[in-house]
Design a protein around this motif. Structure first.
Motif, PDB file in Angstrom:
ATOM      1  N   ILE A   1       0.586  -0.559  -1.612  1.00 40.07           N
ATOM      2  CA  ILE A   1      -0.688   0.152  -1.444  1.00 40.07           C
ATOM      3  C   ILE A   1      -0.692   0.976  -0.154  1.00 40.07           C
ATOM      4  O   ILE A   1      -1.603   1.774   0.069  1.00 40.07           O
ATOM      5  N   ASN A   2       0.309   0.788   0.712  1.00 40.58           N
ATOM      6  CA  ASN A   2       0.446   1.631   1.902  1.00 40.58           C
ATOM      7  C   ASN A   2       1.155   2.926   1.546  1.00 40.58           C
ATOM      8  O   ASN A   2       2.164   2.917   0.839  1.00 40.58           O
ATOM      9  N   SER A   3       0.648   4.043   2.059  1.00 40.20           N
ATOM     10  CA  SER A   3       1.324   5.315   1.828  1.00 40.20           C
ATOM     11  C   SER A   3       2.540   5.421   2.745  1.00 40.20           C
ATOM     12  O   SER A   3       2.572   4.822   3.825  1.00 40.20           O
TER      13      SER A   3
ATOM     14  N   PHE B   1      -5.759   5.696  10.543  1.00 39.75           N
ATOM     15  CA  PHE B   1      -4.379   5.802  10.066  1.00 39.75           C
ATOM     16  C   PHE B   1      -4.267   5.796   8.540  1.00 39.75           C
ATOM     17  O   PHE B   1      -3.181   6.056   8.017  1.00 39.75           O
ATOM     18  N   ASN B   2      -5.366   5.459   7.855  1.00 35.98           N
ATOM     19  CA  ASN B   2      -5.325   5.319   6.398  1.00 35.98           C
ATOM     20  C   ASN B   2      -4.216   4.355   5.978  1.00 35.98           C
ATOM     21  O   ASN B   2      -3.490   4.586   5.009  1.00 35.98           O
ATOM     22  N   LEU B   3      -4.077   3.289   6.751  1.00 36.11           N
ATOM     23  CA  LEU B   3      -3.049   2.280   6.500  1.00 36.11           C
ATOM     24  C   LEU B   3      -3.750   1.028   5.989  1.00 36.11           C
ATOM     25  O   LEU B   3      -4.477   0.358   6.728  1.00 36.11           O
ATOM     26  N   ARG B   4      -3.544   0.700   4.722  1.00 36.33           N
ATOM     27  CA  ARG B   4      -4.349  -0.334   4.088  1.00 36.33           C
ATOM     28  C   ARG B   4      -3.950  -1.746   4.512  1.00 36.33           C
ATOM     29  O   ARG B   4      -4.794  -2.636   4.614  1.00 36.33           O
TER      30      ARG B   4
ATOM     31  N   ILE C   1      -1.942  -6.917  -5.840  1.00 30.65           N
ATOM     32  CA  ILE C   1      -1.506  -6.685  -7.224  1.00 30.65           C
ATOM     33  C   ILE C   1      -2.632  -6.052  -8.039  1.00 30.65           C
ATOM     34  O   ILE C   1      -2.416  -5.090  -8.795  1.00 30.65           O
ATOM     35  N   GLU C   2      -3.846  -6.564  -7.902  1.00 27.35           N
ATOM     36  CA  GLU C   2      -4.982  -5.985  -8.622  1.00 27.35           C
ATOM     37  C   GLU C   2      -5.208  -4.535  -8.194  1.00 27.35           C
ATOM     38  O   GLU C   2      -5.469  -3.660  -9.031  1.00 27.35           O
ATOM     39  N   GLU C   3      -5.108  -4.258  -6.904  1.00 29.10           N
ATOM     40  CA  GLU C   3      -5.310  -2.904  -6.410  1.00 29.10           C
ATOM     41  C   GLU C   3      -4.267  -1.942  -6.973  1.00 29.10           C
ATOM     42  O   GLU C   3      -4.581  -0.811  -7.349  1.00 29.10           O
TER      43      GLU C   3
END
Length: 340
Positions: free
Chosen positions: A59-61, A279-282, A332-334
């Motif tokens: 989920i991290n870019s 940072f848009n870092l989840r 996993i759900e995300e």
């Protein structure tokens, strides 16, 4: 010894497999040699999870993860947004790609910078992790020795002034702190029989199996520590005496987890949420120093680093809840609920 006997599955993969087993989610190992790639199937979709140099959290870019990996870029972004960061600067130890940078950042400039700042100073790789190649410098010769020893291995380093206070790691997902703890430095406990050198050499051999090769008997930190405690490498300290052998407090080096918690103040969560949005870092690990007795006082924090691929091992060892399984279930759900 054969390869099978030496094989060790990466911890992130171990925890993911354990979570999938608990959740009844099928997976397939795509790398039988080192088990660093896992294919997870869920809701008629499949995603690849990895370990090692692969970010374990899909989920991290890539942009956010690699931005956080560059410590100097991270410091610049944080500083421009008003966060407290260590005083320091970065320098290149290699001439490659010199055409893409301005003057004043080469290894000779590092020596001039250190002279102006005054010692002691910390030096570390600009893109390092797990505490590798972190050293404490006490004079110009220490810095020159570090450059001479590591310039073929490290392209860029950061030099920073030491921070005061306690060091903490916070594990953050979508701005919310899931768990955190105080760090204590790694140490050796002497047996009263072997020399300091023998203990350190045994430790170096053990760490080399896990990819740590930066600990050295000629470390300036070890030299000063031994001198301050009236020891030498050939000393045989009394049984039970401890020795902090590294200036880094990383758990990967043997650092100690203290005051593990899964409950933090709204003020501190608001602080980490700002970093998440910046940072848009989840998923990230946030390393901070606190000058207060309580980690929950955000105004007393200095941000040391941001890690876009943080380990779950401390939570696995210290949590009394199923937080690691819940974390993987959330990720996993995300991933699988996202249209693609």
């Amino acid at each position: 010894m054969n390869q099978v006997a030496k094989f060790k599955t990466p911890h992130q993969i171990q925890s993911l497999k354990k979570a999938c087993d608990s959740l009844g989610i099928p997976y397939q190992n795509l790398d039988s040699f080192s088990e660093q790639i896992l294919k997870v199937s869920y809701k008629n979709k499949a995603f690849i999870f990895g370990a090692g140099n692969i970010c374990s959290f899909p989920i991290n870019s890539a942009t956010s993860t690699f931005l956080a990996k560059d410590k100097s870029h991270t410091v610049n972004v944080l500083s421009a947004s008003g966060f407290n960061v260590p005083e320091g600067d970065y320098f290149f130890l290699q001439s490659a790609f010199a055409m893409y940078r301005g003057v004043g950042k080469e290894k000779q400039d590092a020596l001039c910078y250190a002279k102006r700042q005054g010692y002691p100073l910390f030096i570390k790789p600009n893109d390092g992790s797990r505490g590798a190649f972190i050293e404490k410098l006490y004079n110009d010769q220490d810095l020159q020795n570090y450059i001479d020893k590591n310039q073929q291995k490290l392209s860029c380093v950061r030099i920073e002034k030491p921070l005061q206070g306690d060091e903490y790691r916070l594990f953050v997902v979508d701005g919310k702190i899931w768990f955190g703890y105080k760090r204590r430095p790694p140490f050796i406990t002497f047996d009263g029989v072997q020399t300091v050198s023998a203990h350190l050499q045994a430790l170096m051999q053990a760490q080399a199996q896990y990819g740590h090769s930066s600990l050295s008997l000629d470390s300036s930190y070890i030299r000063e520590y031994l001198s301050a405690n009236q020891l030498t490498l050939q000393s045989i300290p009394a049984k039970g005496v401890t020795f902090n052998f590294s200036p880094a407090m990383n758990i990967a080096l043997g650092g100690e987890v203290v005051d593990y918690s899964e409950c933090f103040s709204d003020e501190l969560n608001a602080f980490t949420d700002k970093i998440f949005k910046l940072f848009n870092l989840r998923v990230f690990g946030l390393d901070v120093y606190s000058q207060a007795d309580d980690i929950n006082q955000a105004e007393a924090l200095t941000i040391l680093e941001i890690n876009g691929n943080p380990s779950l091992e401390s939570a696995e060892k210290h949590s009394t809840t199923d937080i690691v399984t819940r974390l993987w279930a959330f990720i996993i759900e995300e991933i699988f609920n996202h249209d693609r």
